[in-house]
Design a protein around this motif. Structure first.
Motif, PDB file in Angstrom:
ATOM      1  N   PHE A  60      33.430 -34.553 -47.555  1.00 16.82           N
ATOM      2  CA  PHE A  60      32.199 -33.793 -47.323  1.00 16.82           C
ATOM      3  C   PHE A  60      32.392 -32.810 -46.167  1.00 16.82           C
ATOM      4  CE2 PHE A  60      28.013 -33.227 -45.341  1.00 16.82           C
ATOM      5  CZ  PHE A  60      27.271 -32.812 -46.430  1.00 16.82           C
ATOM      6  N   ILE A  61      32.984 -33.288 -45.083  1.00 15.38           N
ATOM      7  CA  ILE A  61      33.191 -32.436 -43.903  1.00 15.38           C
ATOM      8  C   ILE A  61      34.172 -31.307 -44.230  1.00 15.38           C
ATOM      9  CG2 ILE A  61      34.172 -32.382 -41.569  1.00 15.38           C
ATOM     10  CD1 ILE A  61      33.065 -35.279 -41.252  1.00 15.38           C
TER      11      ILE A  61
ATOM     12  N   ASP B  21      23.296 -40.584 -46.786  1.00 12.83           N
ATOM     13  CA  ASP B  21      22.575 -39.305 -46.929  1.00 12.83           C
ATOM     14  C   ASP B  21      22.242 -38.722 -45.559  1.00 12.83           C
ATOM     15  OD1 ASP B  21      22.635 -39.508 -49.624  1.00 12.83           O
ATOM     16  OD2 ASP B  21      20.532 -40.092 -49.884  1.00 12.83           O
ATOM     17  N   MET B  22      21.797 -39.608 -44.671  1.00 13.17           N
ATOM     18  CA  MET B  22      21.421 -39.141 -43.331  1.00 13.17           C
ATOM     19  C   MET B  22      22.632 -38.613 -42.579  1.00 13.17           C
ATOM     20  SD  MET B  22      18.592 -41.788 -41.920  1.00 13.17           S
ATOM     21  CE  MET B  22      18.535 -40.964 -40.357  1.00 13.17           C
ATOM     22  N   THR B  23      23.743 -39.298 -42.744  1.00 15.17           N
ATOM     23  CA  THR B  23      24.967 -38.841 -42.076  1.00 15.17           C
ATOM     24  C   THR B  23      25.341 -37.445 -42.561  1.00 15.17           C
ATOM     25  OG1 THR B  23      25.732 -41.122 -41.906  1.00 15.17           O
ATOM     26  CG2 THR B  23      27.394 -39.402 -41.641  1.00 15.17           C
ATOM     27  N   GLN B  24      25.296 -37.261 -43.871  1.00 13.31           N
ATOM     28  CA  GLN B  24      25.669 -35.953 -44.420  1.00 13.31           C
ATOM     29  C   GLN B  24      24.666 -34.879 -44.003  1.00 13.31           C
ATOM     30  OE1 GLN B  24      26.472 -36.278 -48.624  1.00 13.31           O
ATOM     31  NE2 GLN B  24      28.321 -37.489 -48.260  1.00 13.31           N
ATOM     32  N   TYR B  25      23.401 -35.233 -43.965  1.00  8.37           N
ATOM     33  CA  TYR B  25      22.391 -34.274 -43.522  1.00  8.37           C
ATOM     34  C   TYR B  25      22.652 -33.884 -42.063  1.00  8.37           C
ATOM     35  CZ  TYR B  25      17.897 -32.109 -42.555  1.00  8.37           C
ATOM     36  OH  TYR B  25      16.919 -31.224 -42.177  1.00  8.37           O
ATOM     37  N   GLY B  26      22.976 -34.871 -41.246  1.00  8.27           N
ATOM     38  CA  GLY B  26      23.237 -34.608 -39.828  1.00  8.27           C
ATOM     39  C   GLY B  26      24.433 -33.699 -39.623  1.00  8.27           C
ATOM     40  N   LEU B  27      25.385 -33.785 -40.525  1.00  8.11           N
ATOM     41  CA  LEU B  27      26.572 -32.940 -40.418  1.00  8.11           C
ATOM     42  C   LEU B  27      26.308 -31.514 -40.912  1.00  8.11           C
ATOM     43  CD1 LEU B  27      29.109 -35.557 -41.841  1.00  8.11           C
ATOM     44  CD2 LEU B  27      29.214 -34.605 -39.522  1.00  8.11           C
ATOM     45  N   ARG B  56      35.165 -32.478 -35.795  1.00  5.87           N
ATOM     46  CA  ARG B  56      35.438 -33.832 -35.295  1.00  5.87           C
ATOM     47  C   ARG B  56      34.613 -34.891 -36.012  1.00  5.87           C
ATOM     48  NH1 ARG B  56      33.671 -32.769 -29.614  1.00  5.87           N
ATOM     49  NH2 ARG B  56      33.409 -35.015 -29.582  1.00  5.87           N
ATOM     50  N   GLY B  57      33.686 -34.442 -36.871  1.00  5.93           N
ATOM     51  CA  GLY B  57      32.877 -35.408 -37.618  1.00  5.93           C
ATOM     52  C   GLY B  57      31.591 -35.785 -36.921  1.00  5.93           C
ATOM     53  N   ARG B  58      31.184 -34.986 -35.922  1.00  7.10           N
ATOM     54  CA  ARG B  58      29.995 -35.354 -35.156  1.00  7.10           C
ATOM     55  C   ARG B  58      28.738 -34.755 -35.755  1.00  7.10           C
ATOM     56  NH1 ARG B  58      29.167 -35.436 -28.650  1.00  7.10           N
ATOM     57  NH2 ARG B  58      27.123 -34.639 -29.143  1.00  7.10           N
ATOM     58  N   ALA B  59      27.701 -35.552 -35.814  1.00  3.84           N
ATOM     59  CA  ALA B  59      26.402 -35.057 -36.271  1.00  3.84           C
ATOM     60  C   ALA B  59      25.920 -33.976 -35.306  1.00  3.84           C
ATOM     61  CB  ALA B  59      25.402 -36.206 -36.312  1.00  3.84           C
ATOM     62  N   ILE B  60      25.255 -32.972 -35.863  1.00  3.28           N
ATOM     63  CA  ILE B  60      24.715 -31.891 -35.035  1.00  3.28           C
ATOM     64  C   ILE B  60      23.238 -32.187 -34.808  1.00  3.28           C
ATOM     65  CG2 ILE B  60      24.404 -29.401 -34.824  1.00  3.28           C
ATOM     66  CD1 ILE B  60      27.344 -30.157 -35.186  1.00  3.28           C
ATOM     67  N   ARG B  61      22.869 -32.366 -33.564  1.00  5.16           N
ATOM     68  CA  ARG B  61      21.458 -32.616 -33.243  1.00  5.16           C
ATOM     69  C   ARG B  61      20.724 -31.292 -33.032  1.00  5.16           C
ATOM     70  NH1 ARG B  61      22.322 -35.444 -27.837  1.00  5.16           N
ATOM     71  NH2 ARG B  61      23.829 -33.751 -27.822  1.00  5.16           N
ATOM     72  N   THR B  62      19.420 -31.338 -33.132  1.00  7.68           N
ATOM     73  CA  THR B  62      18.662 -30.120 -32.815  1.00  7.68           C
ATOM     74  C   THR B  62      18.939 -29.721 -31.367  1.00  7.68           C
ATOM     75  OG1 THR B  62      16.725 -31.498 -32.303  1.00  7.68           O
ATOM     76  CG2 THR B  62      16.811 -30.495 -34.486  1.00  7.68           C
ATOM     77  N   ILE B 152      18.846 -36.627 -36.106  1.00  7.98           N
ATOM     78  CA  ILE B 152      19.193 -35.399 -35.383  1.00  7.98           C
ATOM     79  C   ILE B 152      18.048 -34.911 -34.492  1.00  7.98           C
ATOM     80  CG2 ILE B 152      20.904 -34.667 -37.074  1.00  7.98           C
ATOM     81  CD1 ILE B 152      18.703 -32.592 -37.985  1.00  7.98           C
ATOM     82  N   VAL B 153      16.820 -35.356 -34.779  1.00 14.63           N
ATOM     83  CA  VAL B 153      15.702 -34.932 -33.918  1.00 14.63           C
ATOM     84  C   VAL B 153      15.381 -35.969 -32.845  1.00 14.63           C
ATOM     85  CG1 VAL B 153      14.651 -33.551 -35.755  1.00 14.63           C
ATOM     86  CG2 VAL B 153      13.844 -35.885 -35.380  1.00 14.63           C
TER      87      VAL B 153
END
Lengths: 186, 299
Positions: A60-61, B21-27, B56-62, B152-153
């Motif tokens: 995915f990434i 799903d949440m992980t992918q959305y966060g990315l 790096r695989g990190r979720a992007i927060r607002t 992310i929020v």
């Protein structure tokens, strides 16, 4: 402060929950230092979680990265470009130009051109939008400024002047002047 | 909110799928969100940072997109003001007491702090609207997206709920209608919290929600599937009896005269409790008799 033992005793997701609990406490009752430390804990936990997600979500990434522009090739969208796309009002562009002429993304030649009369920014917006070269623009604008100074001034003062009759007339003249000078554009 | 009727393996399966799903959305959300795109498209340095985080695989927060140092950039301050104004607009002051009540709600994730205890302290004509409710703030943020973006929020939600509202209710004049603060609870801090609320001009009540761990876990999963809000299950298990210890620290200090607790109670919020109200299992009578359904606190 995140202790080494905590790092080994908790999963990344648990460490993140604990860090966020610390942030809640810091924001409610703590000091600025407490808040900063809580944010550092969150960052550390997110980094640990990323190591897991980078493996589990690799396809995915990688798919996302393939669709995104390379950071080395992404050039900042300047204010003049935003104005050309309708994202910034002409008046905002002029205001920014008056505060700092170098802040709106003009080339040195465009900067010299607009510095003669900031109303020329209107013509520069059109030129950016339509891909008209500066040298072609310069001669047309000089001609229009000489012959239609009043209409040009009226048009240049309004954000909504694109629909005003005076501007339409001015633009028509301006475009016909360009077409006459550059047959390839018609 | 989607109300579901799932149990056992079906619930587990849906919970796991939701996490993915949440992980992918966060990315990925920031690559398609119009406001976020406008921001990084006009700031190549920001784009470089976000790109590196994704790599790096990190979720992007607002916060990664809209926070510079500690300051939030446009359009977030406007959004924050709108949310706070809306939530405070729903608060009505019913009591004009010299020292309004502050309610500390202790309990682990899924214990029913919000669902069972908040109704006890929000009766019209009595006390305490509940302005410091992170759940109410979270859903107002545009990236929440029916829960997929709850992760992310999260930090921005904390900033609004506890940061901005702290300025309003815990500094200066106390809120005449009282405040309510949901905490897991920590014995290291609970007495300090009492002092801070006391100094802010409140009389402090402590309420503890408790239920069997497996019921709490089931509720966490069910809430996640219904609202998208996920709490890490290992964290819920690790909390253990910390909320109880937080209350005990307060009760010890109260017995020794270090603090003066306005009232307290422990509630059984398990599924077998009285329908519509938790059961009082311990307390000083402020919320009803032991063994009976809880009653709302007298003003």
């Amino acid at each position: 402060m995140m202790h080494a033992r905590e790092l080994h005793d908790t999963t990344p997701a648990t460490a993140l929950e604990e860090a966020r609990e610390a942030l809640q406490r810091a924001l409610l009752f703590g000091t600025d230092t407490d808040v900063r430390e809580a944010h550092l804990r969150i960052d550390a936990a997110l980094d640990r979680q990323a190591e897991v997600d980078r493996v589990e979500q690799a396809p995915f990434i990688d798919g996302l990265l393939a669709e995104l522009p390379d950071p080395a090739h992404l050039v900042d969208e300047s204010m003049i470009e935003k104005a050309a796309q309708g994202g910034v009002l002409y008046s905002e562009l002029v205001q920014a130009f008056r505060s700092d002429p170098t802040s709106v993304g003009l080339t040195p030649q465009e900067l010299a051109f607009a510095s003669e009369d900031p109303r020329r920014l209107r013509a520069l917006i059109l030129a950016r939008r339509d891909g008209i070269a500066l040298h072609a623009l310069e001669s047309v604008v000089l001609g229009v400024e000489d012959s239609r100074q009043k209409d040009y001034a009226l048009a240049a003062r309004s954000d909504t002047a694109f629909t005003a009759a005076s501007l339409e007339e001015w633009v028509a003249q301006y475009v016909s002047g360009l077409s006459a000078k550059d047959p390839d554009r018609s | 909110m989607t109300v579901i009727d799932l149990g056992g393996e079906a619930l587990d399966e849906q919970f796991d799928r939701l996490k993915s799903d949440m992980t992918q959305y966060g990315l990925s959300w920031w690559t398609t969100d119009l406001d976020a795109r406008a921001r990084w498209k006009s700031d190549s340095a920001l784009y470089g940072r976000l790109h590196a985080l994704l790599k790096r695989g990190r979720a992007i927060r607002t916060a990664d997109v809209y926070q510079v140092d500690v300051a939030w950039v446009d359009p977030r301050p406007v959004i924050h003001t709108e949310i706070v104004t809306k939530l405070l607009g729903e608060c009505h002051s019913f009591v004009d007491a010299p020292r309004p009540p502050a309610f500390l709600l202790f309990g682990g994730p899924g214990s029913g702090k919000s669902s069972s205890l908040r109704p006890l302290i929000s009766r019209p004509g009595m006390v305490a609207p509940v302005p410091l409710d992170a759940d109410a703030v979270r859903v107002e943020l545009p990236e929440y997206k029916d829960g997929r973006g709850s992760g992310i929020v999260q930090d921005e939600c904390a900033f609004i709920t506890y940061g901005e509202l702290r300025e309003t209710f815990l500094a200066g004049t106390p809120n005449p209608a009282g405040v309510c603060i949901d905490l897991i609870g920590d014995p290291e801090y609970s007495v300090k919290d009492w002092w801070r609320l006391d100094r802010a001009g409140y009389r402090v009540y402590a309420l503890l929600a408790q239920c069997p761990l497996e019921q709490a876990i089931e509720r966490i999963k069910r809430r996640a599937v219904e609202t998208g809000r996920i709490v890490d299950l290992d964290f819920a298990r690790k909390v253990g009896d910390r909320p109880r210890k937080a209350l005990d620290a307060l009760l010890d200090a109260d017995r020794h005269g270090t603090i003066d607790l306005a009232g307290w109670s422990v509630f059984d919020t398990s599924d077998s409790a009285f329908p519509g109200a938790p059961t009082v299992v311990e307390g000083d009578g402020s919320f009803g008799s032991v063994g009976a359904a809880a009653t709302k606190v007298a003003s």
